[in-house]
Design a protein around this motif. Structure first.
Motif, PDB file in Angstrom:
ATOM      1  N   GLY A  25       0.785  -1.235   0.000  1.00  0.00           N
ATOM      2  CA  GLY A  25       0.000   0.000   0.000  1.00  0.00           C
ATOM      3  C   GLY A  25       0.811   1.276   0.000  1.00  0.00           C
ATOM      4  N   ILE A  26       2.096   1.200  -0.329  1.00  0.00           N
ATOM      5  CA  ILE A  26       2.929   2.397  -0.344  1.00  0.00           C
ATOM      6  C   ILE A  26       2.685   3.187  -1.635  1.00  0.00           C
ATOM      7  N   ASP A  27       2.589   4.497  -1.513  1.00  0.00           N
ATOM      8  CA  ASP A  27       2.369   5.381  -2.648  1.00  0.00           C
ATOM      9  C   ASP A  27       3.514   5.271  -3.652  1.00  0.00           C
ATOM     10  N   ARG A  28       3.177   5.337  -4.955  1.00  0.00           N
ATOM     11  CA  ARG A  28       4.159   5.150  -6.020  1.00  0.00           C
ATOM     12  C   ARG A  28       5.324   6.128  -5.911  1.00  0.00           C
ATOM     13  N   CYS A  29       5.032   7.392  -5.650  1.00  0.00           N
ATOM     14  CA  CYS A  29       6.105   8.399  -5.550  1.00  0.00           C
ATOM     15  C   CYS A  29       7.041   8.100  -4.386  1.00  0.00           C
ATOM     16  N   LEU A  30       6.468   7.648  -3.273  1.00  0.00           N
ATOM     17  CA  LEU A  30       7.290   7.317  -2.116  1.00  0.00           C
ATOM     18  C   LEU A  30       8.131   6.077  -2.401  1.00  0.00           C
ATOM     19  N   ILE A  31       7.585   5.138  -3.145  1.00  0.00           N
ATOM     20  CA  ILE A  31       8.357   3.946  -3.530  1.00  0.00           C
ATOM     21  C   ILE A  31       9.591   4.352  -4.323  1.00  0.00           C
ATOM     22  N   GLU A  32       9.392   5.200  -5.330  1.00  0.00           N
ATOM     23  CA  GLU A  32      10.521   5.614  -6.164  1.00  0.00           C
ATOM     24  C   GLU A  32      11.547   6.400  -5.365  1.00  0.00           C
ATOM     25  N   LYS A  33      11.088   7.225  -4.469  1.00  0.00           N
ATOM     26  CA  LYS A  33      11.997   7.999  -3.616  1.00  0.00           C
ATOM     27  C   LYS A  33      12.804   7.065  -2.716  1.00  0.00           C
ATOM     28  N   THR A  34      12.141   6.049  -2.180  1.00  0.00           N
ATOM     29  CA  THR A  34      12.797   5.098  -1.281  1.00  0.00           C
ATOM     30  C   THR A  34      13.844   4.267  -2.009  1.00  0.00           C
ATOM     31  N   LEU A  35      13.546   3.862  -3.236  1.00  0.00           N
ATOM     32  CA  LEU A  35      14.440   2.974  -3.977  1.00  0.00           C
ATOM     33  C   LEU A  35      15.539   3.706  -4.742  1.00  0.00           C
ATOM     34  N   ALA A  36      15.418   5.022  -4.834  1.00  0.00           N
ATOM     35  CA  ALA A  36      16.393   5.799  -5.619  1.00  0.00           C
ATOM     36  C   ALA A  36      17.830   5.549  -5.168  1.00  0.00           C
ATOM     37  N   GLY A  37      18.032   5.416  -3.888  1.00  0.00           N
ATOM     38  CA  GLY A  37      19.384   5.226  -3.370  1.00  0.00           C
ATOM     39  C   GLY A  37      19.971   3.864  -3.677  1.00  0.00           C
ATOM     40  N   TYR A  38      19.138   2.936  -4.134  1.00  0.00           N
ATOM     41  CA  TYR A  38      19.617   1.589  -4.424  1.00  0.00           C
ATOM     42  C   TYR A  38      19.915   1.373  -5.915  1.00  0.00           C
ATOM     43  N   GLU A  39      19.504   2.332  -6.748  1.00  0.00           N
ATOM     44  CA  GLU A  39      19.594   2.146  -8.195  1.00  0.00           C
ATOM     45  C   GLU A  39      21.013   1.835  -8.672  1.00  0.00           C
ATOM     46  N   SER A  40      21.985   2.646  -8.268  1.00  0.00           N
ATOM     47  CA  SER A  40      23.336   2.519  -8.815  1.00  0.00           C
ATOM     48  C   SER A  40      24.080   1.285  -8.322  1.00  0.00           C
ATOM     49  N   GLY A  41      23.659   0.698  -7.220  1.00  0.00           N
ATOM     50  CA  GLY A  41      24.415  -0.416  -6.653  1.00  0.00           C
ATOM     51  C   GLY A  41      23.868  -1.789  -6.949  1.00  0.00           C
ATOM     52  N   GLU A  42      22.879  -1.876  -7.853  1.00  0.00           N
ATOM     53  CA  GLU A  42      22.244  -3.180  -8.056  1.00  0.00           C
ATOM     54  C   GLU A  42      23.213  -4.215  -8.628  1.00  0.00           C
ATOM     55  N   GLN A  43      24.085  -3.811  -9.555  1.00  0.00           N
ATOM     56  CA  GLN A  43      24.989  -4.798 -10.143  1.00  0.00           C
ATOM     57  C   GLN A  43      25.939  -5.372  -9.096  1.00  0.00           C
ATOM     58  N   VAL A  44      26.449  -4.512  -8.220  1.00  0.00           N
ATOM     59  CA  VAL A  44      27.358  -4.998  -7.170  1.00  0.00           C
ATOM     60  C   VAL A  44      26.621  -5.948  -6.238  1.00  0.00           C
ATOM     61  N   ARG A  45      25.388  -5.570  -5.855  1.00  0.00           N
ATOM     62  CA  ARG A  45      24.606  -6.450  -4.977  1.00  0.00           C
ATOM     63  C   ARG A  45      24.312  -7.780  -5.671  1.00  0.00           C
ATOM     64  N   LEU A  46      24.117  -7.718  -6.972  1.00  0.00           N
ATOM     65  CA  LEU A  46      23.846  -8.933  -7.734  1.00  0.00           C
ATOM     66  C   LEU A  46      25.066  -9.842  -7.755  1.00  0.00           C
ATOM     67  N   GLN A  47      26.244  -9.259  -7.906  1.00  0.00           N
ATOM     68  CA  GLN A  47      27.477 -10.052  -7.878  1.00  0.00           C
ATOM     69  C   GLN A  47      27.642 -10.747  -6.527  1.00  0.00           C
ATOM     70  N   VAL A  48      27.382 -10.011  -5.465  1.00  0.00           N
ATOM     71  CA  VAL A  48      27.487 -10.591  -4.114  1.00  0.00           C
ATOM     72  C   VAL A  48      26.490 -11.727  -3.953  1.00  0.00           C
ATOM     73  N   LEU A  49      25.267 -11.522  -4.451  1.00  0.00           N
ATOM     74  CA  LEU A  49      24.226 -12.552  -4.352  1.00  0.00           C
ATOM     75  C   LEU A  49      24.650 -13.815  -5.100  1.00  0.00           C
ATOM     76  N   ILE A  50      25.197 -13.646  -6.303  1.00  0.00           N
ATOM     77  CA  ILE A  50      25.634 -14.808  -7.099  1.00  0.00           C
ATOM     78  C   ILE A  50      26.735 -15.568  -6.368  1.00  0.00           C
TER      79      ILE A  50
END
Length: 209
Positions: free
Chosen positions: A138-163
């Motif tokens: 039930g989180i508002d779309r704008c708040l979702i994007e604001k919350t996730l903005a800080g994670y955008e650039s690090g997804e590949q690194v997190r993916l490497q760690v996960l693998i």
């Protein structure tokens, strides 16, 4: 305008006070409301007054139910309203959640931040999956994007760690990598991110050799 005689008031097992008229049970109120409103046996209440008390009763019950939900785990405001609407009208549900918000017991910003961190940092969820989970709560779309903005650039690194952490056993063969690729796609990771992470891991492996 019709009027109703309060013919009896009985203490319930839950510590509330049940109001009765000559036709039977009306609704229950807590002790604080009974005392504040001065309700007693023999009172004759107008239809409007009775409706006001009924709304107070519904508000109390809805608030108690909401607090019970919050005692089990954190909830977003939208999530609470949806659950309360199963038993109460939309106005009562919204009024209760607004009161909880004013009291600092609900905060969608804090909820979204904590839930996103749990999903992404602890469970290794993709941004796409986290976005969907936040939307479901039930989180508002704008708040979702604001919350996730800080994670955008690090997804590949997190993916490497996960693998490396969960799928390293699949890196030794073409079949394993194909299976890994499919698994990561199902988790919501973009194909380009998966390829980039696999290429980075392969390069690291060559350097170590």
């Amino acid at each position: 305008m019709s009027e109703t005689l309060i013919s009896d008031i009985k203490l319930t097992k839950k510590g509330n006070f049940a109001l009765f008229c000559e036709e039977g049970f009306l609704f229950s109120l807590n002790a604080e409301t009974i005392e504040r409103e001065g309700i007693s046996v023999g009172d004759i209440l107008s239809e409007q007054r009775l409706e006001e008390l009924r709304e107070t009763s519904d508000f109390q019950k809805a608030k108690n139910k909401a607090l019970n939900y919050l005692s089990l785990r954190a909830h977003s405001e939208g999530e609470l309203i949806t659950k309360l609407k199963r038993s109460f009208d939309e106005h009562t549900a919204a009024k209760v959640v607004e009161r909880l918000k004013q009291s600092g017991l609900t905060d969608d910003g804090d909820f979204a931040s904590r839930y996103a961190a749990e999903l992404i940092e602890k469970k290794g969820a993709s941004l796409r999956a986290a976005r969907e989970k936040l939307r479901e709560r039930g989180i508002d779309r704008c708040l979702i994007e604001k919350t996730l903005a800080g994670y955008e650039s690090g997804e590949q690194v997190r993916l490497q760690v996960l693998i490396e952490k969960k799928y390293s056993d699949k890196l030794g063969s073409r079949e394993g990598i194909s299976s890994l690729y499919s698994s990561l796609l199902r988790r919501g990771f973009a194909s380009e991110s998966i390829r980039a992470a696999l290429e980075a891991l392969a390069e690291n492996s060559l350097r170590e050799d």
